[in-house]
Design a protein around this motif. Structure first.
Motif, PDB file in Angstrom:
ATOM      1  N   PHE A  71      46.953  36.532  47.461  1.00 57.80           N
ATOM      2  CA  PHE A  71      46.583  36.545  46.045  1.00 57.80           C
ATOM      3  C   PHE A  71      45.302  35.774  45.781  1.00 57.80           C
ATOM      4  CE2 PHE A  71      46.652  34.788  41.715  1.00 57.80           C
ATOM      5  CZ  PHE A  71      46.530  35.981  41.018  1.00 57.80           C
ATOM      6  N   GLU A  72      45.117  34.639  46.429  1.00 58.71           N
ATOM      7  CA  GLU A  72      43.901  33.835  46.215  1.00 58.71           C
ATOM      8  C   GLU A  72      42.659  34.618  46.643  1.00 58.71           C
ATOM      9  OE1 GLU A  72      41.728  31.001  44.674  1.00 58.71           O
ATOM     10  OE2 GLU A  72      43.917  30.899  44.627  1.00 58.71           O
ATOM     11  N   GLN A  73      42.740  35.299  47.778  1.00 54.36           N
ATOM     12  CA  GLN A  73      41.614  36.119  48.238  1.00 54.36           C
ATOM     13  C   GLN A  73      41.407  37.315  47.310  1.00 54.36           C
ATOM     14  OE1 GLN A  73      42.757  37.053  52.249  1.00 54.36           O
ATOM     15  NE2 GLN A  73      41.718  35.253  53.097  1.00 54.36           N
ATOM     16  N   PHE A  74      42.508  37.883  46.832  1.00 57.08           N
ATOM     17  CA  PHE A  74      42.416  39.004  45.901  1.00 57.08           C
ATOM     18  C   PHE A  74      41.724  38.561  44.618  1.00 57.08           C
ATOM     19  CE2 PHE A  74      44.026  41.773  42.528  1.00 57.08           C
ATOM     20  CZ  PHE A  74      43.736  43.019  43.065  1.00 57.08           C
ATOM     21  N   THR A  75      42.120  37.399  44.097  1.00 62.56           N
ATOM     22  CA  THR A  75      41.502  36.862  42.886  1.00 62.56           C
ATOM     23  C   THR A  75      40.007  36.639  43.093  1.00 62.56           C
ATOM     24  OG1 THR A  75      43.572  35.831  42.215  1.00 62.56           O
ATOM     25  CG2 THR A  75      41.586  34.956  41.219  1.00 62.56           C
ATOM     26  N   GLN A  76      39.641  36.106  44.259  1.00 61.87           N
ATOM     27  CA  GLN A  76      38.226  35.878  44.563  1.00 61.87           C
ATOM     28  C   GLN A  76      37.464  37.200  44.638  1.00 61.87           C
ATOM     29  OE1 GLN A  76      36.449  33.126  44.593  1.00 61.87           O
ATOM     30  NE2 GLN A  76      34.617  34.282  45.092  1.00 61.87           N
ATOM     31  N   ALA A  77      38.077  38.217  45.238  1.00 57.24           N
ATOM     32  CA  ALA A  77      37.425  39.529  45.331  1.00 57.24           C
ATOM     33  C   ALA A  77      37.203  40.115  43.939  1.00 57.24           C
ATOM     34  CB  ALA A  77      38.264  40.478  46.192  1.00 57.24           C
ATOM     35  N   VAL A  78      38.205  40.003  43.067  1.00 56.51           N
ATOM     36  CA  VAL A  78      38.082  40.528  41.703  1.00 56.51           C
ATOM     37  C   VAL A  78      37.035  39.734  40.926  1.00 56.51           C
ATOM     38  CG1 VAL A  78      39.294  40.848  39.508  1.00 56.51           C
ATOM     39  CG2 VAL A  78      40.382  41.538  41.653  1.00 56.51           C
ATOM     40  N   ARG A  79      37.000  38.433  41.123  1.00 57.70           N
ATOM     41  CA  ARG A  79      36.008  37.584  40.455  1.00 57.70           C
ATOM     42  C   ARG A  79      34.598  38.022  40.849  1.00 57.70           C
ATOM     43  NH1 ARG A  79      32.962  33.523  41.953  1.00 57.70           N
ATOM     44  NH2 ARG A  79      32.315  31.932  40.487  1.00 57.70           N
ATOM     45  N   THR A  80      34.376  38.197  42.145  1.00 58.46           N
ATOM     46  CA  THR A  80      33.065  38.608  42.640  1.00 58.46           C
ATOM     47  C   THR A  80      32.701  39.985  42.097  1.00 58.46           C
ATOM     48  OG1 THR A  80      33.411  37.294  44.625  1.00 58.46           O
ATOM     49  CG2 THR A  80      31.703  38.989  44.733  1.00 58.46           C
ATOM     50  N   PHE A  81      33.666  40.904  42.133  1.00 57.36           N
ATOM     51  CA  PHE A  81      33.461  42.239  41.567  1.00 57.36           C
ATOM     52  C   PHE A  81      33.042  42.129  40.109  1.00 57.36           C
ATOM     53  CE2 PHE A  81      35.883  44.609  38.413  1.00 57.36           C
ATOM     54  CZ  PHE A  81      35.236  45.825  38.445  1.00 57.36           C
TER      55      PHE A  81
END
Length: 147
Positions: free
Chosen positions: A124-134
């Motif tokens: 989830f933390e990596q997913f959140t970071q990916a969405v943030r960057t997106f």
């Protein structure tokens, strides 16, 4: 919410992934208006203003579309093929956000004109970071053409 205000079209059939994506956007203060569709057929209806979305103005396109590849009814690659193959919708930035890391999906997506391909992180933390960057790039930095 008016249809002009739709900035993100999320094409995702998994309710958990929809919830995670919305939560990750919210957690990163990316509160842009989002419209969620649950399968490829509904995505095409929304984008091309047909069927249930026939009253929608086709010229009011989303700022970006997040597209899963593994969808019911019409798969994500076919949605991408139709969107990028039509001059009315070709300029919509499409970001594939999918669990598939298969080389053939990545290659085919780029052949069809995808703007970016993101494999969903499991954590989830990596997913959140990916969405943030997106979100930072596509919603704040990217300069789309005026259509």
């Amino acid at each position: 919410m008016t249809e002009k205000s739709i900035e993100i079209l999320l094409v995702e059939d998994n309710p958990n992934d929809v919830e995670l994506t919305l939560l990750a956007l919210k957690d990163n203060n990316l509160t842009n208006p989002i419209h969620v569709v649950r399968d490829g057929a509904e995505a095409l209806e929304f984008i091309f203003a047909t069927g249930a979305y026939a009253q929608r103005e086709i010229n009011h396109i989303p700022k970006v579309s997040l597209l899963d590849l593994k969808l019911p009814k019409v798969d994500g690659l076919e949605v991408l093929r139709r969107v990028k193959g039509d001059p009315r919708t070709r300029a919509i930035p499409v970001v594939v956000l999918t669990s598939s890391r298969e080389e053939r999906d990545i290659v085919e997506s780029y052949k069809l004109g995808v703007n970016s391909y993101i494999a969903k992180p499991v954590d989830f933390e990596q997913f959140t970071q990916a969405v943030r960057t997106f979100g930072l790039y596509w919603l704040l930095l990217n300069q789309p053409p005026v259509i």
